[in-house]
Write a protein that holds these residues in place. Structure first.
Motif, PDB file in Angstrom:
ATOM      1  N   GLY A   1      -3.042   4.930   6.306  1.00 32.31           N
ATOM      2  CA  GLY A   1      -2.845   4.890   4.863  1.00 32.31           C
ATOM      3  C   GLY A   1      -4.173   4.943   4.140  1.00 32.31           C
ATOM      4  N   LEU A   2      -4.135   4.496   2.909  1.00 34.42           N
ATOM      5  CA  LEU A   2      -5.302   4.533   2.042  1.00 34.42           C
ATOM      6  C   LEU A   2      -5.663   3.126   1.598  1.00 34.42           C
ATOM      7  N   VAL A   3      -6.945   2.860   1.495  1.00 29.81           N
ATOM      8  CA  VAL A   3      -7.439   1.567   1.049  1.00 29.81           C
ATOM      9  C   VAL A   3      -7.896   1.716  -0.392  1.00 29.81           C
ATOM     10  N   VAL A   4      -7.339   0.867  -1.250  1.00 28.02           N
ATOM     11  CA  VAL A   4      -7.632   0.932  -2.679  1.00 28.02           C
ATOM     12  C   VAL A   4      -7.771  -0.481  -3.229  1.00 28.02           C
ATOM     13  N   THR A   5      -8.211  -0.577  -4.467  1.00 28.55           N
ATOM     14  CA  THR A   5      -8.268  -1.882  -5.122  1.00 28.55           C
ATOM     15  C   THR A   5      -6.841  -2.318  -5.478  1.00 28.55           C
ATOM     16  N   PRO A   6      -6.636  -3.611  -5.725  1.00 28.19           N
ATOM     17  CA  PRO A   6      -5.302  -4.046  -6.153  1.00 28.19           C
ATOM     18  C   PRO A   6      -4.841  -3.328  -7.427  1.00 28.19           C
ATOM     19  N   ASP A   7      -5.749  -3.087  -8.369  1.00 30.12           N
ATOM     20  CA  ASP A   7      -5.369  -2.376  -9.595  1.00 30.12           C
ATOM     21  C   ASP A   7      -4.945  -0.943  -9.300  1.00 30.12           C
TER      22      ASP A   7
ATOM     23  N   ASP B   1      -4.598  12.108  -4.890  1.00 31.20           N
ATOM     24  CA  ASP B   1      -5.995  12.317  -5.299  1.00 31.20           C
ATOM     25  C   ASP B   1      -6.570  11.081  -5.981  1.00 31.20           C
ATOM     26  N   SER B   2      -5.734  10.335  -6.717  1.00 30.87           N
ATOM     27  CA  SER B   2      -6.221   9.130  -7.398  1.00 30.87           C
ATOM     28  C   SER B   2      -6.670   8.054  -6.415  1.00 30.87           C
ATOM     29  N   MET B   3      -6.230   8.183  -5.155  1.00 28.85           N
ATOM     30  CA  MET B   3      -6.616   7.222  -4.114  1.00 28.85           C
ATOM     31  C   MET B   3      -7.675   7.799  -3.176  1.00 28.85           C
ATOM     32  N   GLY B   4      -8.209   8.947  -3.496  1.00 31.35           N
ATOM     33  CA  GLY B   4      -9.251   9.533  -2.655  1.00 31.35           C
ATOM     34  C   GLY B   4      -8.804  10.737  -1.854  1.00 31.35           C
ATOM     35  N   GLY B   5      -7.544  11.099  -1.938  1.00 27.45           N
ATOM     36  CA  GLY B   5      -7.042  12.272  -1.235  1.00 27.45           C
ATOM     37  C   GLY B   5      -6.709  11.992   0.218  1.00 27.45           C
ATOM     38  N   LEU B   6      -6.034  12.945   0.822  1.00 23.67           N
ATOM     39  CA  LEU B   6      -5.624  12.775   2.219  1.00 23.67           C
ATOM     40  C   LEU B   6      -6.810  12.689   3.169  1.00 23.67           C
ATOM     41  N   ASP B   7      -7.968  13.178   2.743  1.00 27.67           N
ATOM     42  CA  ASP B   7      -9.169  13.053   3.580  1.00 27.67           C
ATOM     43  C   ASP B   7      -9.628  11.601   3.708  1.00 27.67           C
TER      44      ASP B   7
ATOM     45  N   ALA C   1      -3.666   0.138  -6.477  1.00 24.64           N
ATOM     46  CA  ALA C   1      -2.377   0.070  -5.784  1.00 24.64           C
ATOM     47  C   ALA C   1      -1.247  -0.079  -6.796  1.00 24.64           C
ATOM     48  N   GLN C   2      -1.445  -0.930  -7.800  1.00 25.33           N
ATOM     49  CA  GLN C   2      -0.417  -1.101  -8.831  1.00 25.33           C
ATOM     50  C   GLN C   2      -0.235   0.180  -9.629  1.00 25.33           C
ATOM     51  N   ALA C   3      -1.336   0.846  -9.976  1.00 17.25           N
ATOM     52  CA  ALA C   3      -1.262   2.096 -10.738  1.00 17.25           C
ATOM     53  C   ALA C   3      -0.532   3.182  -9.950  1.00 17.25           C
ATOM     54  N   VAL C   4      -0.760   3.245  -8.648  1.00 17.33           N
ATOM     55  CA  VAL C   4      -0.089   4.232  -7.803  1.00 17.33           C
ATOM     56  C   VAL C   4       1.408   3.982  -7.790  1.00 17.33           C
ATOM     57  N   ASN C   5       1.819   2.743  -7.581  1.00 15.15           N
ATOM     58  CA  ASN C   5       3.252   2.446  -7.556  1.00 15.15           C
ATOM     59  C   ASN C   5       3.880   2.641  -8.931  1.00 15.15           C
ATOM     60  N   ASP C   6       3.137   2.360  -9.997  1.00 18.37           N
ATOM     61  CA  ASP C   6       3.636   2.635 -11.353  1.00 18.37           C
ATOM     62  C   ASP C   6       3.833   4.135 -11.558  1.00 18.37           C
ATOM     63  N   ALA C   7       2.901   4.954 -11.064  1.00 17.54           N
ATOM     64  CA  ALA C   7       3.007   6.409 -11.195  1.00 17.54           C
ATOM     65  C   ALA C   7       4.190   6.947 -10.392  1.00 17.54           C
ATOM     66  N   ILE C   8       4.431   6.375  -9.223  1.00 14.98           N
ATOM     67  CA  ILE C   8       5.584   6.791  -8.413  1.00 14.98           C
ATOM     68  C   ILE C   8       6.880   6.435  -9.142  1.00 14.98           C
ATOM     69  N   ALA C   9       6.931   5.243  -9.711  1.00 18.25           N
ATOM     70  CA  ALA C   9       8.117   4.833 -10.469  1.00 18.25           C
ATOM     71  C   ALA C   9       8.321   5.759 -11.671  1.00 18.25           C
ATOM     72  N   ASP C  10       7.240   6.089 -12.375  1.00 18.87           N
ATOM     73  CA  ASP C  10       7.332   6.962 -13.542  1.00 18.87           C
ATOM     74  C   ASP C  10       7.828   8.356 -13.157  1.00 18.87           C
ATOM     75  N   ALA C  11       7.412   8.851 -11.992  1.00 19.65           N
ATOM     76  CA  ALA C  11       7.869  10.165 -11.539  1.00 19.65           C
ATOM     77  C   ALA C  11       9.383  10.183 -11.382  1.00 19.65           C
ATOM     78  N   GLN C  12       9.958   9.038 -11.075  1.00 18.14           N
ATOM     79  CA  GLN C  12      11.409   8.943 -10.919  1.00 18.14           C
ATOM     80  C   GLN C  12      12.102   8.719 -12.264  1.00 18.14           C
ATOM     81  N   THR C  13      11.630   7.750 -13.036  1.00 18.12           N
ATOM     82  CA  THR C  13      12.298   7.436 -14.301  1.00 18.12           C
ATOM     83  C   THR C  13      12.139   8.551 -15.330  1.00 18.12           C
ATOM     84  N   SER C  14      11.051   9.306 -15.269  1.00 16.94           N
ATOM     85  CA  SER C  14      10.870  10.410 -16.216  1.00 16.94           C
ATOM     86  C   SER C  14      11.874  11.537 -15.970  1.00 16.94           C
ATOM     87  N   ARG C  15      12.530  11.511 -14.817  1.00 15.60           N
ATOM     88  CA  ARG C  15      13.582  12.478 -14.506  1.00 15.60           C
ATOM     89  C   ARG C  15      14.967  11.884 -14.740  1.00 15.60           C
TER      90      ARG C  15
END
Length: 100
Positions: free
Chosen positions: A3-9, A79-85, A11-25
């Motif tokens: 996986g990817l290592v990120v700050t707690p903030d 990409d917001s978490m550094g990309g798959l690399d 991680a929250q932003a990523v899960n918020d963006a995933i939720a938004d991708a669903q609710t916006s539809r």
């Protein structure tokens, strides 16, 4: 665990963006990548976001089912978490809570 290592903030932003991708539809939030605090090891104090092949291939909706990678927002979120690399493999013990 891959996986990817990120700050707690982040991680929250990523899960918020995933939720938004669903609710916006007009859909309910039915899937999040989640995150785990890292308790020990080189990345202690940060968060681990699972991003292995199984997670990325999770069937979500539709016929045929779409996966997280099928959503246009996927690339931006990764990409917001550094990309798959930036994927790393950390021991599961690093995210195991310390014994009381």
């Amino acid at each position: 665990m891959i996986g990817l290592v990120v700050t707690p903030d982040q991680a929250q932003a990523v899960n918020d963006a995933i939720a938004d991708a669903q609710t916006s539809r007009g859909m309910p939030v039915f899937w999040l990548a989640g995150s785990h605090p890292i308790y020990s090891g080189e990345h202690a104090g940060e968060c681990f976001v699972p991003c292995d092949d199984e997670t990325l291939s999770t069937p979500l909706i539709g016929h045929p089912p779409q996966t997280p990678q099928d959503f246009p927002e996927f690339a931006v979120i990764i990409d917001s978490m550094g990309g798959l690399d930036a994927l790393i493999d950390i021991p599961a013990s690093d995210i195991a809570p310390p014994e009381p």
